[in-house]
Design a protein around this motif. Structure first.
Motif, PDB file in Angstrom:
ATOM      1  N   ASP A   1       0.821  -1.198   0.000  1.00  0.00           N
ATOM      2  CA  ASP A   1       0.000   0.000   0.000  1.00  0.00           C
ATOM      3  C   ASP A   1       0.863   1.259   0.000  1.00  0.00           C
ATOM      4  O   ASP A   1       0.567   2.234  -0.681  1.00  0.00           O
ATOM      5  N   ARG A   2       1.971   1.216   0.762  1.00  0.00           N
ATOM      6  CA  ARG A   2       2.876   2.369   0.794  1.00  0.00           C
ATOM      7  C   ARG A   2       3.461   2.631  -0.580  1.00  0.00           C
ATOM      8  O   ARG A   2       3.523   3.751  -1.060  1.00  0.00           O
ATOM      9  N   VAL A   3       3.875   1.553  -1.247  1.00  0.00           N
ATOM     10  CA  VAL A   3       4.460   1.689  -2.579  1.00  0.00           C
ATOM     11  C   VAL A   3       3.419   2.180  -3.568  1.00  0.00           C
ATOM     12  O   VAL A   3       3.688   3.013  -4.422  1.00  0.00           O
ATOM     13  N   ALA A   4       2.182   1.653  -3.445  1.00  0.00           N
ATOM     14  CA  ALA A   4       1.122   2.076  -4.356  1.00  0.00           C
ATOM     15  C   ALA A   4       0.867   3.569  -4.240  1.00  0.00           C
ATOM     16  O   ALA A   4       0.690   4.265  -5.237  1.00  0.00           O
ATOM     17  N   SER A   5       0.866   4.081  -3.002  1.00  0.00           N
ATOM     18  CA  SER A   5       0.667   5.509  -2.812  1.00  0.00           C
ATOM     19  C   SER A   5       1.796   6.309  -3.438  1.00  0.00           C
ATOM     20  O   SER A   5       1.579   7.352  -4.050  1.00  0.00           O
ATOM     21  N   ALA A   6       3.022   5.797  -3.300  1.00  0.00           N
ATOM     22  CA  ALA A   6       4.179   6.494  -3.869  1.00  0.00           C
ATOM     23  C   ALA A   6       4.087   6.563  -5.386  1.00  0.00           C
ATOM     24  O   ALA A   6       4.668   7.449  -6.005  1.00  0.00           O
ATOM     25  N   ARG A   7       3.360   5.617  -5.995  1.00  0.00           N
ATOM     26  CA  ARG A   7       3.279   5.566  -7.448  1.00  0.00           C
ATOM     27  C   ARG A   7       2.092   6.331  -8.021  1.00  0.00           C
ATOM     28  O   ARG A   7       1.844   6.262  -9.220  1.00  0.00           O
ATOM     29  N   GLU A   8       1.342   7.012  -7.190  1.00  0.00           N
ATOM     30  CA  GLU A   8       0.311   7.896  -7.720  1.00  0.00           C
ATOM     31  C   GLU A   8       1.008   9.020  -8.483  1.00  0.00           C
ATOM     32  O   GLU A   8       1.974   9.605  -8.005  1.00  0.00           O
ATOM     33  N   ILE A   9       0.521   9.326  -9.664  1.00  0.00           N
ATOM     34  CA  ILE A   9       1.274  10.163 -10.589  1.00  0.00           C
ATOM     35  C   ILE A   9       1.570  11.556 -10.034  1.00  0.00           C
ATOM     36  O   ILE A   9       2.636  12.120 -10.286  1.00  0.00           O
ATOM     37  N   ASP A  10       0.661  12.115  -9.226  1.00  0.00           N
ATOM     38  CA  ASP A  10       0.942  13.434  -8.656  1.00  0.00           C
ATOM     39  C   ASP A  10       2.109  13.371  -7.674  1.00  0.00           C
ATOM     40  O   ASP A  10       2.941  14.282  -7.620  1.00  0.00           O
ATOM     41  N   ASN A  11       2.183  12.284  -6.906  1.00  0.00           N
ATOM     42  CA  ASN A  11       3.318  12.112  -5.991  1.00  0.00           C
ATOM     43  C   ASN A  11       4.609  11.888  -6.764  1.00  0.00           C
ATOM     44  O   ASN A  11       5.672  12.391  -6.389  1.00  0.00           O
ATOM     45  N   VAL A  12       4.524  11.110  -7.835  1.00  0.00           N
ATOM     46  CA  VAL A  12       5.695  10.868  -8.685  1.00  0.00           C
ATOM     47  C   VAL A  12       6.207  12.186  -9.250  1.00  0.00           C
ATOM     48  O   VAL A  12       7.414  12.457  -9.255  1.00  0.00           O
ATOM     49  N   HIS A  13       5.293  13.015  -9.715  1.00  0.00           N
ATOM     50  CA  HIS A  13       5.675  14.291 -10.323  1.00  0.00           C
ATOM     51  C   HIS A  13       6.345  15.201  -9.299  1.00  0.00           C
ATOM     52  O   HIS A  13       7.355  15.850  -9.595  1.00  0.00           O
ATOM     53  N   GLU A  14       5.793  15.247  -8.079  1.00  0.00           N
ATOM     54  CA  GLU A  14       6.384  16.076  -7.025  1.00  0.00           C
ATOM     55  C   GLU A  14       7.770  15.565  -6.638  1.00  0.00           C
ATOM     56  O   GLU A  14       8.717  16.352  -6.480  1.00  0.00           O
ATOM     57  N   THR A  15       7.890  14.250  -6.485  1.00  0.00           N
ATOM     58  CA  THR A  15       9.187  13.670  -6.149  1.00  0.00           C
ATOM     59  C   THR A  15      10.208  13.958  -7.241  1.00  0.00           C
ATOM     60  O   THR A  15      11.367  14.280  -6.964  1.00  0.00           O
ATOM     61  N   HIS A  16       9.778  13.860  -8.487  1.00  0.00           N
ATOM     62  CA  HIS A  16      10.680  14.123  -9.612  1.00  0.00           C
ATOM     63  C   HIS A  16      11.216  15.549  -9.561  1.00  0.00           C
ATOM     64  O   HIS A  16      12.404  15.788  -9.819  1.00  0.00           O
ATOM     65  N   GLU A  17      10.364  16.499  -9.234  1.00  0.00           N
ATOM     66  CA  GLU A  17      10.809  17.894  -9.175  1.00  0.00           C
ATOM     67  C   GLU A  17      11.898  18.087  -8.122  1.00  0.00           C
ATOM     68  O   GLU A  17      12.906  18.758  -8.366  1.00  0.00           O
ATOM     69  N   ILE A  18      11.713  17.480  -6.950  1.00  0.00           N
ATOM     70  CA  ILE A  18      12.720  17.607  -5.897  1.00  0.00           C
ATOM     71  C   ILE A  18      14.008  16.910  -6.303  1.00  0.00           C
ATOM     72  O   ILE A  18      15.116  17.435  -6.111  1.00  0.00           O
ATOM     73  N   MET A  19      13.882  15.701  -6.858  1.00  0.00           N
ATOM     74  CA  MET A  19      15.060  14.957  -7.319  1.00  0.00           C
ATOM     75  C   MET A  19      15.841  15.780  -8.345  1.00  0.00           C
ATOM     76  O   MET A  19      17.074  15.823  -8.321  1.00  0.00           O
ATOM     77  N   ALA A  20      15.125  16.405  -9.268  1.00  0.00           N
ATOM     78  CA  ALA A  20      15.785  17.196 -10.310  1.00  0.00           C
ATOM     79  C   ALA A  20      16.647  18.293  -9.695  1.00  0.00           C
ATOM     80  O   ALA A  20      17.790  18.524 -10.111  1.00  0.00           O
TER      81      ALA A  20
ATOM     82  N   VAL B   1       2.496   3.421 -12.763  1.00  0.00           N
ATOM     83  CA  VAL B   1       1.969   4.614 -12.102  1.00  0.00           C
ATOM     84  C   VAL B   1       0.488   4.731 -12.442  1.00  0.00           C
ATOM     85  O   VAL B   1       0.029   4.231 -13.456  1.00  0.00           O
ATOM     86  N   ARG B   2      -0.234   5.386 -11.572  1.00  0.00           N
ATOM     87  CA  ARG B   2      -1.681   5.488 -11.761  1.00  0.00           C
ATOM     88  C   ARG B   2      -2.175   6.798 -11.187  1.00  0.00           C
ATOM     89  O   ARG B   2      -1.463   7.487 -10.449  1.00  0.00           O
ATOM     90  N   ARG B   3      -3.401   7.141 -11.529  1.00  0.00           N
ATOM     91  CA  ARG B   3      -4.045   8.296 -10.913  1.00  0.00           C
ATOM     92  C   ARG B   3      -4.559   7.911  -9.534  1.00  0.00           C
ATOM     93  O   ARG B   3      -4.900   6.753  -9.298  1.00  0.00           O
TER      94      ARG B   3
END
Length: 459
Positions: A276-295, A321-323
């Motif tokens: 469940d934790r991993v699934a939440s991390a793969r929600e696309i809005d979370n992925v996008h936010e994480t990507h910005e910080i990583m960048a 990834v999913r909505r």
């Protein structure tokens, strides 16, 4: 704690301090006082500014006919269509490659695997797990990265540590960092932790709660007095960027506000809780936010010469990834979603693929916003952006799109659409290596082997 300002500032200058009992160091960006009067090379030695290399990965390719307009021959100008419109403002930094093929010499196309392996190793795998040769990032790192703190930095915003597209061979595919905090600690932490110290229990939030900059407040003020106005502004921008990233990470660690309507259920089994934790991390809005910080973190690492080779994964090769609130992943949609008869494509799939291009534009923006010498960090970078398929719905590997982004220290012409005409896609990877100074005359195996770089984009 003491701090000594060197009599002569060098490009390796660092601030050092102690935070929470741990030693921390902060590499400084390249300042005007390190450069010649024209801002194009280091003072004294006249050595050119370092050129960095990066890879960027997204899963599921493009939507044919809706991503980039076709061209019959190589030339300037990239016809960005609806899916790739976020890239249009950065056309002057981009080369787009289309129409290159992946001959497999009778080997199978292992879907969502063969494409990325060929693109990055120049060889077709004989199984769905084989990585038959070193990936391109390591070939470049062996030439330009030996004098930096990290040979490479590998990060992923999609939360799957095992999905790293950097490897020496099948058995050396190391895990990738999926946490911005973990990357932050690698850059600003002690730099060494005794792996045999069994009682070690790190508190990962201490760096965020107190901020690494608190270790350097007085020292940085003294340091500022030794440099010119332009460099003071440059360092102020750098420190501000670090503080912004720290604030973003801190927000991710904070507990949500109380909600009396929310009743906690019984705890699920540990393995399900992890899923469940991993699934939440793969929600696309979370992925996008994480990507910005990583960048932003990777850009800081490159700016301060912590590494010269960066690998960033936006979504993995199966695009898991999913909505939020939906069960279908991007990958499943490419197979199950019907084509809209009016639009001519799968609308939900298309939405995900456009988000990928928004993320790539975001990544480019971060690197282009950092001043370096008489230009920007992106002027001194080459980003090799790849995927594993052309059209995910049918798993095609001929015509897989590739982008090369940045000016590579003036070694690469940009703003070009390069048409492959069915030639092996390894010509693109060979060109990237030649631009980065790798001493290679040919690359690839069997029908993928080539000794012909794409000279139209080389300076």
């Amino acid at each position: 704690m003491t701090f000594t300002i060197p009599r002569k500032l060098t490009r390796r200058s660092m601030l050092r301090g102690v935070l929470g009992g741990a030693a921390v160091s902060m590499g400084l960006p390249i300042l005007d006082c390190h450069l010649n009067t024209s801002g194009t090379a280091f003072a004294g030695t006249n050595a050119p500014l370092p050129v960095r290399f990066g890879t960027w990965y997204w899963g599921m390719g493009h939507t044919p006919g809706y991503a980039v307009a076709e061209k019959k021959q190589t030339g300037p100008g990239i016809g960005f269509l609806e899916e790739t419109l976020p890239l249009k403002p950065y056309e002057q930094y981009i080369n787009y490659f289309s129409g290159f093929n992946m001959p497999l010499d009778g080997r199978s196309n292992y879907t969502h695997f063969t494409g990325w392996v060929v693109n990055r190793t120049g060889s077709a795998p004989s199984s769905s797990k084989e990585v038959p040769a070193p990936t391109i990032d390591l070939l470049v790192a062996d030439v330009i990265g030996k004098n930096s703190r990290f040979l490479t930095l590998d990060a992923s915003s999609s939360g799957i540590s095992r999905e790293n597209y950097s490897a020496r061979n099948t058995n050396s595919r190391s895990a990738v960092e999926t946490s911005p905090l973990a990357v932050y600690q690698r850059l600003f932490g002690s730099g060494f932790v005794d792996p045999n110290k069994s009682e070690f229990k790190p508190d990962p939030s201490v760096m965020v709660r107190r901020s690494v900059l608190t270790a350097f407040t007085d020292q940085s003020k003294d340091y500022m007095k030794t440099i010119g106005a332009s460099d003071r502004q440059r360092l102020d921008e750098y420190f501000t960027a670090i503080r912004q990233v720290e604030n973003q990470i801190e927000l991710q660690l904070k507990a949500p506000p109380p909600n009396l309507a929310c009743l906690m259920p019984s705890a699920p089994p540990a393995e399900l809780a992890e899923q469940d934790r991993v699934a939440s991390a793969r929600e696309i809005d979370n992925v996008h936010e994480t990507h910005e910080i990583m960048a932003k973190l990777l850009a800081m690492a490159a700016t301060c010469n912590q590494t010269r080779v960066l690998n960033m994964i936006y979504t993995d090769n199966f695009a898991n990834v999913r909505r939020a609130g939906e069960s279908y992943t991007h990958h499943l949609l490419t197979h199950e979603e019907a084509i809209d008869p009016k639009l001519g494509y799968q609308p939900l799939t298309f939405w995900f693929q456009k988000r990928s291009m928004e993320a790539l534009a975001q990544y480019i923006k971060v690197f282009s916003s950092i001043r370096e010498g008489d230009g920007t960090l992106l002027d001194n970078m080459l980003i090799f952006a790849t995927t594993e398929t052309n059209h995910a719905r049918v798993h095609t590997i001929d015509g897989v799109p590739v982008y090369m982004i940045g000016k590579a220290g003036g070694r690469m012409k940009t703003g070009m659409h390069v048409v492959g005409g069915g030639e092996p896609i390894t010509r693109v990877g060979l060109t990237a290596q030649k631009i980065m100074g790798v001493p290679v005359d040919k690359w690839g195996t069997k029908s993928l082997q080539t000794s012909r770089p794409i000279t139209e984009i080389m300076v």
